[in-house]
Each structure stands twice: as structure tokens, then as C-alpha cells.
Write a protein that holds these residues in place. Structure first.
Motif, PDB file in Angstrom:
ATOM      1  N   LEU A  29       0.852  -1.196   0.000  1.00  0.00           N
ATOM      2  CA  LEU A  29       0.000   0.000   0.000  1.00  0.00           C
ATOM      3  C   LEU A  29       0.880   1.236   0.000  1.00  0.00           C
ATOM      4  O   LEU A  29       1.643   1.460   0.941  1.00  0.00           O
ATOM      5  N   ASN A  34      -0.505   6.136   1.550  1.00  0.00           N
ATOM      6  CA  ASN A  34      -1.430   6.213   2.679  1.00  0.00           C
ATOM      7  C   ASN A  34      -1.217   7.438   3.556  1.00  0.00           C
ATOM      8  O   ASN A  34      -2.122   7.851   4.273  1.00  0.00           O
ATOM      9  N   TYR A  35      -0.021   8.051   3.528  1.00  0.00           N
ATOM     10  CA  TYR A  35       0.166   9.300   4.281  1.00  0.00           C
ATOM     11  C   TYR A  35       0.391  10.489   3.354  1.00  0.00           C
ATOM     12  O   TYR A  35       0.779  11.565   3.797  1.00  0.00           O
ATOM     13  N   CYS A  56      -3.237   4.387  -2.515  1.00  0.00           N
ATOM     14  CA  CYS A  56      -4.210   4.867  -1.538  1.00  0.00           C
ATOM     15  C   CYS A  56      -4.863   6.158  -2.046  1.00  0.00           C
ATOM     16  O   CYS A  56      -4.170   7.135  -2.347  1.00  0.00           O
ATOM     17  N   PRO A  71      -5.449   9.510   1.674  1.00  0.00           N
ATOM     18  CA  PRO A  71      -4.337   9.561   2.624  1.00  0.00           C
ATOM     19  C   PRO A  71      -4.749  10.209   3.940  1.00  0.00           C
ATOM     20  O   PRO A  71      -5.623  11.082   3.975  1.00  0.00           O
ATOM     21  N   SER A  72      -4.103   9.793   5.025  1.00  0.00           N
ATOM     22  CA  SER A  72      -4.391  10.330   6.343  1.00  0.00           C
ATOM     23  C   SER A  72      -3.088  10.726   7.025  1.00  0.00           C
ATOM     24  O   SER A  72      -2.280   9.860   7.393  1.00  0.00           O
ATOM     25  N   LYS A 119      -2.319  14.234  -2.691  1.00  0.00           N
ATOM     26  CA  LYS A 119      -2.362  12.789  -2.885  1.00  0.00           C
ATOM     27  C   LYS A 119      -1.216  12.411  -3.824  1.00  0.00           C
ATOM     28  O   LYS A 119      -0.743  13.229  -4.620  1.00  0.00           O
TER      29      LYS A 119
END
Length: 354
Positions: free
Chosen positions: A57, A60-61, A84, A87-88, A95
Motif C-alpha cells: 500500500l 497512505n500518508y 491509496c 491519505p491520512s 495525494k
């Protein structure tokens, strides 16, 4: 939109396009890092390559404004199992899809990166084509087979500075020969008070000496070290005049400058989990690496010793001149795969400066 990655051996991997669209060629390599994809995408050492991320993955960040190693991306393509879309992270500004589109990098997701990595490990790095436009697979395979090898390409001038510039500091003046330097090399020197004068890779020994440095740093960079003979000649002339510290490509250039040889690794070392042993202390460091070439241990002259080895394959990871203040490492001490254990090398370099 469908995308495809083909290798010169005829392998075909179908997936979904993200980022930019179109077609691009490059040497297909893999990186085993679980994090750090932003640093990978902006590392100039990846110039000329299509990068496969083995971690399933990616994105994701997101992308943030603080973790760039260069102002732009130099990779030719980006291959992931899953991209992803949400994203968090409190620092996120883009992104990964938006970043790749802005940088003109073609991405492909949804492919079996495990199978692709095993093919590269078994058969070595290969030329490939990544495309979101073409439909004739055989034509793409033929193109991949006709693409230039990584050796012989003039990649360093593409990523290095064209002009001399200075990052102010109150301490010793260090000349950094830029072969595609990561931003964190300058940052690590500057944090220790150094005034860093960054110079192009074609800078002559005479021009460097007129800058009045107390030491010379040789940066990382892309491609085959034998493709920068002018830099090898410059470093050869500087040895014995100033303390010198080389990282990655800079390490290989030192190896060539003292009369040694280099060779191409089967699939290279790229990731953030490579164990390296310091032969003087016996201590083992987990290191960040990105290189496809290595110094031949048997070719080194008697006055140069191997200081570090890779515990995965026993390749040379560090050199030290026995009587002169010249040393180098193949890995990236400025990159933290966790603890910043290897930054002591910058302190060791500063201790050599008069």
C-alpha cells in the motif's frame, strides 16, 4: 484507464494508470522500503529508472511539503500494488496521484509487485516500458529491448546543479560536489554549522581550491560511476590536499579515483533495511540504500581498506584510506530508516577538518 508494464524479457503486467498518462522507458528496479515513497520519488539517484515498491500500500500518508529530497521527481515510472486514494496525515498537502500527475510521472497500480520483484531478483534489473496509451504489446516489448542500458547514459548532468551556490553557516566551509545530491546531505552538514558550497560535477580541482574549502563532500547520484570520468579525475587530484567524504555514487567515485574498479550488481540494493557491519567496531547498522553498482574489493590498492560490508551479500559498503583523511560509505547516513544511527559519519568528517 488501463496501463501496462512490459519488460525486455517479454513479461507483461497489466494494471490501472494513475498520475501522468503516456509512455516512458527506463531500468526497472525495486525498493523494499515500507515508508519513504516521497523521498524515493524525489531522490535524484532514481533518474532513468522505473521504480517498483514492494510494500503493498503506497500513498497512505500522502505527499507533504517537508520531505522532498529534490525540488522535482526524476523517476521514469512508479509501480505499486495498491494506490491509496484517501491519505491520512496531519502534514498531507497532496495525494500521490496528484503529485505524479504534476511531475509527469506515469504510475501503474493493481499489479502483482511480488511476482515482478521475484522476476527482477531472479533475472536482474531489466529495461522496461510503462504505458497508458499503447495497445500493441509486442511493439512495446521491442521498444524495451532497444532502449539504452543504464550504463552510458549521461544522467548526472540532468540532476546536478548547473551553478555554484552557498548555504550559509558559521563553521567550516565544505564544498559539496553535486552529482544529484539529496537535500538531507546539505541539511546534515548545515545543522553542524558548516557553510556548504554546492558545485557542479564538472568543477575542476583548481576551481574547488580557489573556494577555500576545509573539506570536500561527494554526493549521491544516478547511473554508472564510470560515466563521470571528469569527476573521478578531479577527486583523484584532490586526494591528499583536503579531507574527503563520499556517499553512494561519491563512494564509488572515490573507489575509482584511488585506482579501484566498480561493477554492476544483479538487482542492486534499494530500501531502508539493509544490514551493514562496521569492521572496526563490529557494530551493525540498519541502513537506507539506493545503488546498482559496487566497488570491487579485490581491485583496491594496499593503502585503501574496506571499512564496512553488507551482511546480506558481503559487498563493499565503506572505504577508508589508511594514511589520508579520505573515507566513504555506499549507504545513506543522512537517511533515517528509523534511528539516525549513521549520522556519526558527518561528525567523523568534521573531526578531519582543520
Amino acid at each position: 484507464m488501463q496501463a501496462v508494464l512490459v519488460l525486455e524479457d517479454g513479461s507483461v503486467f497489466y494494471g490501472k494508470a494513475f498520475g501522468a498518462t503516456g509512455e516512458q522507458w527506463g531500468e526497472v528496479v525495486f525498493n523494499t522500503g515500507m515508508t519513504g515513497y516521497q523521498e524515493v520519488l524525489t531522490d535524484p539517484s532514481y533518474c532513468g529508472q522505473i521504480v517498483v515498491m514492494t510494500y503493498p500500500l503506497i500513498g497512505n500518508y500522502g505527499i507533504n511539503k517537508d520531505d522532498f529530497e529534490a525540488k522535482k521527481s526524476f523517476v521514469r515510472g512508479f509501480v505499486v500494488k495498491e494506490e491509496c486514494h484517501r491519505p491520512s496525515n496531519w502534514r498531507v498537502s497532496n495525494k500521490i496521484d496528484e503529485f505524479l500527475a504534476r511531475e509527469g510521472v506515469i504510475g501503474i497500480s493493481g499489479i502483482d509487485t511480488r511476482a515482478l520483484t521475484r522476476r527482477i531478483r531472479n533475472h536482474g534489473t531489466m529495461r522496461g516500458i510503462i504505458s497508458s496509451a499503447a495497445t500493441d504489446i509486442q511493439t512495446l516489448i521491442d521498444k524495451a529491448r532497444s532502449c539504452p542500458q543504464i550504463t552510458g547514459q549521461e544522467l548526472v548532468p540532468t540532476v546536478a546543479t548547473k551553478e555554484i551556490y552557498t548555504v550559509p553557516g558559521n563553521g567550516p566551509r565544505v564544498v559539496l560536489m553535486d552529482f544529484g545530491a539529496k537535500a538531507n546531505i546539505v541539511r546534515c552538514l548545515n545543522q553542524r554549522g558548516c557553510e556548504v558550497v554546492v558545485v557542479p560535477p564538472t568543477t575542476t580541482p583548481e576551481e574547488i581550491m580557489t573556494l577555500g574549502p576545509q573539506g570536500v563532500m561527494l554526493s549521491n547520484g544516478p547511473g554508472d560511476p564510470t560515466d563521470v570520468p571528469y569527476a573521478i579525475k578531479t577527486v583523484s587530484n584532490l586526494i591528499g590536499q583536503l579531507p574527503i567524504f563520499g556517499i553512494c555514487l561519491g563512494h564509488q567515485i572515490i573507489g575509482l579515483a584511488v585506482g579501484g574498479k566498480t561493477y554492476k550488481l544483479k538487482f542492486g540494493h534499494r530500501g531502508a533495511n539493509h544490514p551493514v557491519k562496521d569492521l572496526a567496531t563490529g557494530r551493525v547498522f540498519i541502513t537506507s540504500q539506493n545503488h546498482g553498482f559496487a566497488v570491487d574489493r579485490q581491485s583496491l590498492p594496499p593503502d585503501v581498506e574496506v571499512s564496512h560490508i553488507n551482511l546480506n551479500d558481503n559487498t563493499v559498503e565503506g572505504l577508508r584510506h589508511k594514511s589520508l583523511p579520505v573515507f566513504s560509505v555506499q549507504y545513506h547516513p543522512e537517511a533515517a530508516p528509523g534511528p539516525m544511527d549513521s549520522e556519526y559519519l558527518f561528525d567523523q568528517f568534521l573531526a578531519n577538518l582543520s
